[in-house]
Scaffold this motif. Structure first.
Motif, PDB file in Angstrom:
ATOM      1  N   ALA A   1       0.823  -1.206   0.000  1.00 25.34           N
ATOM      2  CA  ALA A   1       0.000   0.000   0.000  1.00 25.34           C
ATOM      3  C   ALA A   1       0.864   1.266   0.000  1.00 25.34           C
ATOM      4  N   ILE A   2       1.985   1.233   0.701  1.00 21.50           N
ATOM      5  CA  ILE A   2       2.900   2.380   0.699  1.00 21.50           C
ATOM      6  C   ILE A   2       3.485   2.561  -0.697  1.00 21.50           C
ATOM      7  N   LEU A   3       3.900   1.480  -1.315  1.00 24.01           N
ATOM      8  CA  LEU A   3       4.408   1.549  -2.689  1.00 24.01           C
ATOM      9  C   LEU A   3       3.351   2.141  -3.610  1.00 24.01           C
ATOM     10  N   ASP A   4       2.119   1.649  -3.518  1.00 24.98           N
ATOM     11  CA  ASP A   4       1.029   2.159  -4.355  1.00 24.98           C
ATOM     12  C   ASP A   4       0.804   3.654  -4.136  1.00 24.98           C
ATOM     13  N   ALA A   5       0.875   4.103  -2.882  1.00 22.33           N
ATOM     14  CA  ALA A   5       0.670   5.517  -2.576  1.00 22.33           C
ATOM     15  C   ALA A   5       1.737   6.382  -3.244  1.00 22.33           C
ATOM     16  N   TYR A   6       2.979   5.949  -3.169  1.00 27.63           N
ATOM     17  CA  TYR A   6       4.043   6.714  -3.822  1.00 27.63           C
ATOM     18  C   TYR A   6       3.863   6.730  -5.329  1.00 27.63           C
TER      19      TYR A   6
ATOM     20  N   SER B   1       7.037  12.942  -4.155  1.00 28.93           N
ATOM     21  CA  SER B   1       5.824  12.923  -3.341  1.00 28.93           C
ATOM     22  C   SER B   1       6.148  12.504  -1.908  1.00 28.93           C
ATOM     23  N   HIS B   2       5.215  12.803  -1.021  1.00 29.88           N
ATOM     24  CA  HIS B   2       5.377  12.466   0.397  1.00 29.88           C
ATOM     25  C   HIS B   2       4.036  12.025   0.974  1.00 29.88           C
ATOM     26  N   PRO B   3       3.558  10.832   0.603  1.00 33.76           N
ATOM     27  CA  PRO B   3       2.274  10.388   1.147  1.00 33.76           C
ATOM     28  C   PRO B   3       2.371  10.163   2.658  1.00 33.76           C
ATOM     29  N   ASP B   4       1.262  10.385   3.338  1.00 32.98           N
ATOM     30  CA  ASP B   4       1.190  10.184   4.784  1.00 32.98           C
ATOM     31  C   ASP B   4       1.046   8.684   5.046  1.00 32.98           C
ATOM     32  N   VAL B   5       2.034   8.100   5.671  1.00 37.30           N
ATOM     33  CA  VAL B   5       2.084   6.649   5.868  1.00 37.30           C
ATOM     34  C   VAL B   5       1.214   6.194   7.043  1.00 37.30           C
ATOM     35  N   ALA B   6       1.087   7.007   8.076  1.00 41.52           N
ATOM     36  CA  ALA B   6       0.337   6.593   9.273  1.00 41.52           C
ATOM     37  C   ALA B   6      -1.091   6.153   8.963  1.00 41.52           C
TER      38      ALA B   6
END
Length: 74
Positions: free
Chosen positions: A25-30, A60-65
């Motif tokens: 999901a983190i990869l997808d967000a980036y 980019s800097h998606p919010d991971v929390a």
């Protein structure tokens, strides 16, 4: 010569599976924000703690929390 076959099966809420889902999901967000992002993220956790490590090169800097909370809960 003997041949051994093994298989691992864990429940859907097993920490290993949740950690893989968080990393994905983190990869997808980036990638959704920066298609040229380079992301190498590993997630490990258990007993109420989650650790995310790795390297990211991105604009980019998606919010991971919120990503972790959505998958792992509180």
């Amino acid at each position: 010569m003997s041949t051994y076959k093994t298989a691992e099966s864990v429940s859907p809420k097993h920490p290993d599976k949740l950690c893989d889902q968080i990393s994905d999901a983190i990869l997808d967000a980036y990638l959704s924000q920066d298609p040229d992002a380079r992301v190498a993220v590993e997630t490990c956790g258990g007993h109420g703690k989650v650790f995310i490590t790795g390297e990211v090169t991105s604009t980019s800097h998606p919010d991971v929390a919120p990503i972790v909370a959505r998958i792992a809960g509180d």
